[in-house]
Design an enzyme around this catalytic site. Structure first.
Site, PDB file in Angstrom:
ATOM      1  N   ASN A 190      -7.095  -7.311 -10.182  1.00 55.79           N
ATOM      2  CA  ASN A 190      -7.313  -5.871 -10.123  1.00 55.79           C
ATOM      3  C   ASN A 190      -8.149  -5.338 -11.276  1.00 55.79           C
ATOM      4  OD1 ASN A 190      -6.058  -5.826  -7.707  1.00 55.79           O
ATOM      5  ND2 ASN A 190      -4.133  -4.942  -8.413  1.00 55.79           N
ATOM      6  N   HIS A 250       5.926   1.861 -15.489  1.00 53.62           N
ATOM      7  CA  HIS A 250       6.308   1.897 -14.083  1.00 53.62           C
ATOM      8  C   HIS A 250       7.371   0.847 -13.790  1.00 53.62           C
ATOM      9  CE1 HIS A 250       6.165   2.299  -9.871  1.00 53.62           C
ATOM     10  NE2 HIS A 250       5.329   1.324  -9.613  1.00 53.62           N
ATOM     11  N   ILE A 292      -3.616   4.480  -8.963  1.00 59.05           N
ATOM     12  CA  ILE A 292      -2.319   4.026  -8.421  1.00 59.05           C
ATOM     13  C   ILE A 292      -2.202   2.500  -8.516  1.00 59.05           C
ATOM     14  CG2 ILE A 292      -0.839   3.996  -6.375  1.00 59.05           C
ATOM     15  CD1 ILE A 292      -1.978   6.549  -5.421  1.00 59.05           C
ATOM     16  N   THR A 293      -3.332   1.826  -8.577  1.00 58.04           N
ATOM     17  CA  THR A 293      -3.358   0.358  -8.557  1.00 58.04           C
ATOM     18  C   THR A 293      -2.490  -0.257  -9.665  1.00 58.04           C
ATOM     19  OG1 THR A 293      -5.599   0.462  -7.676  1.00 58.04           O
ATOM     20  CG2 THR A 293      -4.918  -1.647  -8.622  1.00 58.04           C
ATOM     21  N   ALA A 309      -8.823   1.974   1.030  1.00 53.51           N
ATOM     22  CA  ALA A 309      -8.419   2.645   2.275  1.00 53.51           C
ATOM     23  C   ALA A 309      -7.338   1.838   2.978  1.00 53.51           C
ATOM     24  CB  ALA A 309      -9.641   2.845   3.173  1.00 53.51           C
TER      25      ALA A 309
HETATM   26  O1  TXD Z   1       3.650   3.545  -8.329  1.00 52.55           O
HETATM   27  C1  TXD Z   1       2.624   2.929  -8.174  1.00 52.55           C
HETATM   28  N1  TXD Z   1       1.625   3.087  -9.016  1.00 52.55           N
HETATM   29  C2  TXD Z   1       2.468   1.979  -7.033  1.00 52.55           C
HETATM   30  C3  TXD Z   1       1.358   1.075  -7.053  1.00 52.55           C
HETATM   31  C4  TXD Z   1       3.359   1.983  -5.951  1.00 52.55           C
HETATM   32  C5  TXD Z   1       3.116   1.201  -4.853  1.00 52.55           C
HETATM   33  C6  TXD Z   1       1.959   0.326  -4.752  1.00 52.55           C
HETATM   34  N2  TXD Z   1       1.167   0.270  -5.922  1.00 52.55           N
HETATM   35  C7  TXD Z   1      -0.111  -0.433  -5.921  1.00 52.55           C
HETATM   36  O2  TXD Z   1      -1.071   0.327  -5.191  1.00 52.55           O
HETATM   37  C8  TXD Z   1      -0.172  -1.777  -5.250  1.00 52.55           C
HETATM   38  O3  TXD Z   1       0.368  -2.773  -6.077  1.00 52.55           O
HETATM   39  C9  TXD Z   1      -1.660  -1.935  -5.074  1.00 52.55           C
HETATM   40  O4  TXD Z   1      -2.264  -2.367  -6.297  1.00 52.55           O
HETATM   41  C10 TXD Z   1      -2.140  -0.518  -4.776  1.00 52.55           C
HETATM   42  C11 TXD Z   1      -2.532  -0.257  -3.343  1.00 52.55           C
HETATM   43  O5  TXD Z   1      -1.482  -0.541  -2.483  1.00 52.55           O
HETATM   44  P1  TXD Z   1      -1.704  -0.593  -0.875  1.00 52.55           P
HETATM   45  O6  TXD Z   1      -0.392  -0.881  -0.248  1.00 52.55           O
HETATM   46  O7  TXD Z   1      -2.499   0.575  -0.413  1.00 52.55           O
HETATM   47  O8  TXD Z   1      -2.614  -1.901  -0.764  1.00 52.55           O
HETATM   48  P2  TXD Z   1      -3.590  -2.349   0.425  1.00 52.55           P
HETATM   49  O9  TXD Z   1      -3.113  -1.856   1.733  1.00 52.55           O
HETATM   50  O10 TXD Z   1      -3.832  -3.810   0.255  1.00 52.55           O
HETATM   51  O11 TXD Z   1      -4.943  -1.578   0.102  1.00 52.55           O
HETATM   52  C12 TXD Z   1      -5.773  -1.914  -0.950  1.00 52.55           C
HETATM   53  C13 TXD Z   1      -7.173  -1.767  -0.439  1.00 52.55           C
HETATM   54  C14 TXD Z   1      -7.565  -2.772   0.644  1.00 52.55           C
HETATM   55  O12 TXD Z   1      -7.959  -2.079   1.819  1.00 52.55           O
HETATM   56  C15 TXD Z   1      -8.714  -3.566   0.040  1.00 52.55           C
HETATM   57  O13 TXD Z   1      -9.721  -3.899   0.977  1.00 52.55           O
HETATM   58  C16 TXD Z   1      -9.233  -2.568  -0.978  1.00 52.55           C
HETATM   59  O14 TXD Z   1      -8.083  -1.969  -1.533  1.00 52.55           O
HETATM   60  N3  TXD Z   1     -10.045  -3.158  -2.041  1.00 52.55           N
HETATM   61  C17 TXD Z   1     -11.081  -2.481  -2.567  1.00 52.55           C
HETATM   62  N4  TXD Z   1     -11.574  -1.268  -2.311  1.00 52.55           N
HETATM   63  C18 TXD Z   1     -12.645  -0.886  -3.002  1.00 52.55           C
HETATM   64  N5  TXD Z   1     -13.235  -1.650  -3.960  1.00 52.55           N
HETATM   65  C19 TXD Z   1     -12.755  -2.882  -4.246  1.00 52.55           C
HETATM   66  N6  TXD Z   1     -13.339  -3.626  -5.194  1.00 52.55           N
HETATM   67  C20 TXD Z   1     -11.630  -3.338  -3.529  1.00 52.55           C
HETATM   68  N7  TXD Z   1     -10.909  -4.495  -3.566  1.00 52.55           N
HETATM   69  C21 TXD Z   1      -9.942  -4.350  -2.652  1.00 52.55           C
END
Ligand code: TXD
Length: 319
Positions: A96, A176, A119-120, A11
């Site tokens: 990740n 990507h 997306i990760t 989130a």
């Molecule tokens: O084209 C694409 N695929 C991408 C990928 C383009 C842009 C960004 N891309 C990747 O998306 C980026 O490298 C990250 O791996 C993800 C998510 O990016 P975002 O900017 O949304 O990252 P945030 O704001 O850090 O959010 C990640 C959230 C954060 O709130 C953590 O608390 C949560 O993930 N998190 C988890 N949630 C659930 N379960 C677990 N285990 C967990 N670990 C961290």
């Protein structure tokens, strides 16, 4: 008929933007899941309070309990750590991968019939790992990267040609970012291929090469400018397009990381290719004839993905 349910695992910046878009488009009820206490509930409440102003009807709930994603029709996964300046996508691998394990198990236990969009980063490896850990069928698990890469490409092309972004289509294959393979012959303005536009004097090959290079490093350009975190508006909007294609059975043709079983000479890997997304998930892999240059570029992508998968297998013996 009950509303669809969209679960967003992660989130953070993209997750919050996904929730906003899904609610505004009335795609269904939204569950924001995160391991951070309070934050998903706070975002859900804030977004809910924009409902009376915007006039949308959607229930938004924030949670740290996987049970709340039960029965989701679509799951969009952004959980993990984003790239920081100077950090490569591959540095993210170890952290990740563990996250994908937890998320895959959560999906398997609670919504095994969902359509899952990962997306990760590093995307092509994480979507593969998420599929492995979740055990879902391959046609129900895809990765979002190509829609974003081609959106970046379309934006730059529209600027260069001085035409509406709506009239520009772009065709990208492969991994990507750094290893994406744009196919200029299939990238068009209102159906006119880019090489023809060059012949018509609208631009030059040099300018096209520069645009391709800028698109490849499009993510990094934004990481540097933001100084903290990575792009989130365009990534979120791209994943929403994929989710809508599934929920509305639109049969959209979109470049996504999909599981290949022999197509393009690749077996057992997720790589970016054009696919048809409809109610059946990945309904078709679009396999086109590649010229030698594209074949070479595509192979570089495939090699990079393979290398990452080997690293994943080394990090987790269950893979
Ligand atoms: O084209 C694409 N695929 C991408 C990928 C383009 C842009 C960004 N891309 C990747 O998306 C980026 O490298 C990250 O791996 C993800 C998510 O990016 P975002 O900017 O949304 O990252 P945030 O704001 O850090 O959010 C990640 C959230 C954060 O709130 C953590 O608390 C949560 O993930 N998190 C988890 N949630 C659930 N379960 C677990 N285990 C967990 N670990 C961290």
């Amino acid at each position: 008929m009950a509303r669809n349910k969209i679960a967003l695992v992660g989130a953070g910046m993209i997750g919050g933007t996904l929730a906003h878009l899904a609610a505004m488009k009335e795609m269904g009820d939204v569950v924001l899941f995160d391991i951070a206490e309070g934050m998903p509930a706070g975002k859900a409440l804030d977004l809910s309070q924009s409902g009376p102003v915007e006039g949308f009807d959607a229930n938004l709930k924030g949670t740290t309990d996987y049970a709340d994603i039960a029965g989701a029709d679509v799951v969009i996964v952004t959980a993990g750590v984003p790239r920081k300046p100077g950090m490569s996508r591959d540095d993210l691998l170890g952290i990740n991968l563990k996250v994908m394990k937890a998320v895959g198990e959560g999906i398997k236990a609670n919504c095994p019939d969902a359509f899952v969009i990962c997306i990760t980063n590093p995307l092509d490896a994480m979507v593969w790992a998420l599929r492995e850990f979740s055990g879902l069928p391959h046609n129900k698990v895809v990765g979002m990267a190509g829609v974003l890469d081609s959106a970046r490409f379309r934006h730059f092309l529209a600027d260069e040609f001085g035409v509406s972004m709506e009239d520009v289509t772009a065709f990208v294959l492969g991994g990507h970012g750094d290893t994406m393979v744009p196919i200029l012959e299939y990238s068009t303005v209102a159906g006119i291929p880019v090489p023809d536009l060059i012949k018509m004097g609208w631009s030059t090959q040099e300018k096209m090469d520069a645009i391709v290079a800028r698109t490849r490093s499009g993510g990094g350009e934004i990481v540097k400018l933001l100084g903290n975190g990575s792009a989130y508006y365009a990534p979120a909007t791209s994943a929403i397009q994929m989710a809508e294609a599934y929920l509305k059975d639109k049969k959209r043709v979109l470049p996504c990381a999909a599981y290949l079983e022999g197509q393009y000479g690749v077996d057992g890997l997720y790589v970016g290719v054009p696919i048809v997304i409809g109610a059946g998930g990945v309904e078709r892999i679009v396999e086109i004839e590649l010229n030698d240059e594209a074949k070479k570029g595509f192979q570089v992508s495939v090699d990079a993905v393979e290398e990452l998968l080997e690293a994943c297998k080394g990090l987790d013996s269950s893979l």
